[in-house]
Design a protein around this motif. Structure first.
Motif, PDB file in Angstrom:
ATOM      1  N   VAL A 145       0.869  -1.178   0.000  1.00 45.32           N
ATOM      2  CA  VAL A 145       0.000   0.000   0.000  1.00 45.32           C
ATOM      3  C   VAL A 145       0.903   1.223   0.000  1.00 45.32           C
ATOM      4  O   VAL A 145       1.841   1.299   0.791  1.00 45.32           O
ATOM      5  N   ILE A 146       0.615   2.172  -0.897  1.00 44.11           N
ATOM      6  CA  ILE A 146       1.386   3.426  -0.923  1.00 44.11           C
ATOM      7  C   ILE A 146       0.412   4.586  -0.863  1.00 44.11           C
ATOM      8  O   ILE A 146      -0.505   4.681  -1.677  1.00 44.11           O
ATOM      9  N   PHE A 147       0.628   5.469   0.114  1.00 45.70           N
ATOM     10  CA  PHE A 147      -0.110   6.725   0.159  1.00 45.70           C
ATOM     11  C   PHE A 147       0.802   7.799  -0.415  1.00 45.70           C
ATOM     12  O   PHE A 147       1.885   8.051   0.108  1.00 45.70           O
ATOM     13  N   PHE A 148       0.358   8.407  -1.524  1.00 42.72           N
ATOM     14  CA  PHE A 148       1.121   9.473  -2.165  1.00 42.72           C
ATOM     15  C   PHE A 148       0.658  10.810  -1.611  1.00 42.72           C
ATOM     16  O   PHE A 148      -0.497  11.196  -1.789  1.00 42.72           O
ATOM     17  N   GLN A 170       4.503  14.538  -9.694  1.00 47.09           N
ATOM     18  CA  GLN A 170       5.258  13.393 -10.207  1.00 47.09           C
ATOM     19  C   GLN A 170       4.406  12.131 -10.312  1.00 47.09           C
ATOM     20  O   GLN A 170       4.881  11.076 -10.714  1.00 47.09           O
ATOM     21  N   LEU A 171       3.160  12.228  -9.931  1.00 42.86           N
ATOM     22  CA  LEU A 171       2.300  11.063  -9.758  1.00 42.86           C
ATOM     23  C   LEU A 171       2.186  10.194 -11.009  1.00 42.86           C
ATOM     24  O   LEU A 171       2.346   8.970 -10.938  1.00 42.86           O
ATOM     25  N   LEU A 180       5.058   1.785 -11.554  1.00 40.63           N
ATOM     26  CA  LEU A 180       4.494   0.771 -10.654  1.00 40.63           C
ATOM     27  C   LEU A 180       3.355  -0.022 -11.303  1.00 40.63           C
ATOM     28  O   LEU A 180       2.723  -0.850 -10.642  1.00 40.63           O
ATOM     29  N   GLN A 181       3.130   0.245 -12.564  1.00 35.00           N
ATOM     30  CA  GLN A 181       2.008  -0.361 -13.287  1.00 35.00           C
ATOM     31  C   GLN A 181       2.035  -1.884 -13.178  1.00 35.00           C
ATOM     32  O   GLN A 181       3.078  -2.518 -13.288  1.00 35.00           O
ATOM     33  N   ALA A 189      -6.244  12.631  -8.804  1.00 27.82           N
ATOM     34  CA  ALA A 189      -5.316  11.510  -8.640  1.00 27.82           C
ATOM     35  C   ALA A 189      -5.888  10.211  -9.206  1.00 27.82           C
ATOM     36  O   ALA A 189      -5.154   9.416  -9.791  1.00 27.82           O
ATOM     37  N   ALA A 190      -7.181   9.976  -9.044  1.00 26.58           N
ATOM     38  CA  ALA A 190      -7.779   8.750  -9.596  1.00 26.58           C
ATOM     39  C   ALA A 190      -7.716   8.759 -11.120  1.00 26.58           C
ATOM     40  O   ALA A 190      -7.440   7.727 -11.732  1.00 26.58           O
ATOM     41  N   ALA A 191      -7.926   9.902 -11.718  1.00 33.88           N
ATOM     42  CA  ALA A 191      -7.839  10.011 -13.177  1.00 33.88           C
ATOM     43  C   ALA A 191      -6.412   9.780 -13.661  1.00 33.88           C
ATOM     44  O   ALA A 191      -6.203   9.324 -14.789  1.00 33.88           O
TER      45      ALA A 191
END
Length: 177
Positions: free
Chosen positions: A100-103, A110-111, A118-119, A132-134
Motif C-alpha cells: 500500500v502506498i499513500f502518495f 510526479q504522480l 508501478l504499473q 489523482a484517480a484520473a
C-alpha cells in the motif's frame, strides 16, 4: 492614553487571537488526517491481495507526511491475518517493497510518472490529491463539506491484480471503470 490602549488591544489580539486561529486550523488538519488514517485501514481491510503476498502489509507514505503519529497507530494492527508495517519512504526505488502506498500531495506533480513505473504491481495506491484517480491512483480521498469521500479507479485496481470488496465500491462517490 487612548493610543496606548489601542496598542495594548492590538498586541493582545496578536498574542492571543492569532495563535488560537492557527491552532484551530492545525486541529482541523489533525482531525482530517486522523480520519484519513482510519479510511486507509478500512481500504486495506476491504482489499484482497494475491496469495503470493506475505504476512506483512507494508503501508508506505511517499512524500511529505501530513499524518504525523496518526498513521503510526496502524503499526502492527492485523488485517485478514496480515500485520501492517508503516514505513516512510523517501527513495522512489524502494516503493516496490510496499503493498500500500499513500502518495502525499507534495508529490502530486510526479504522480503519473511514478504510477507508470508501478504499473501492474500488486500495490494499492492511495492519495488525497485533485485528479489523482484520473491519473491512475487506485483510491483517492477528498475533503468535501467537512466530510472525507473517496473515488476508486477500478480499472487500475484490477490491472494491479487486486480486488476491492463490493461493500467498499458501494461507498465510493465515484467508481472509474
Amino acid at each position: 492614553m487612548k493610543r496606548s490602549f489601542y496598542h495594548f488591544l492590538f498586541a493582545w489580539y496578536l498574542g492571543f487571537c492569532l495563535p488560537v486561529s492557527h491552532s484551530v486550523a492545525m486541529a482541523d488538519s489533525m482531525i482530517e488526517y486522523q480520519v484519513k488514517a482510519a479510511f486507509i485501514y478500512n481500504f486495506i481491510a476491504f482489499t484482497h491481495w494475491p496469495d503470493s503476498t506475505g504476512q506483512t502489509i507494508n503501508l508506505c507514505i511517499y512524500g511529505e507526511d501530513y499524518f504525523g503519529q496518526e498513521i503510526d497507530k496502524l503499526q502492527n494492527r492485523s488485517v485478514n491475518n496480515r500485520h501492517i508495517k508503516v514505513m516512510r519512504i523517501a527513495d522512489f526505488d524502494q516503493l516496490k517493497v510496499c503493498q500500500v502506498i499513500f502518495f502525499s500531495k507534495s508529490v502530486s506533480g510526479q504522480l503519473s510518472r511514478i504510477l507508470n513505473d508501478l504499473q501492474n504491481e500488486p500495490i494499492l495506491t492511495l492519495a488525497d490529491s485533485q485528479n489523482a484517480a484520473a491519473q491512475g491512483v487506485a483510491i483517492n480521498m477528498s475533503l468535501i463539506n467537512e466530510k472525507i469521500v473517496f473515488e476508486i479507479n477500478l480499472a487500475k485496481v484490477r490491472a494491479s491484480g487486486l480486488d476491492i470488496s463490493s461493500k467498499l465500491l458501494q461507498l465510493a462517490v465515484k467508481v472509474h471503470q
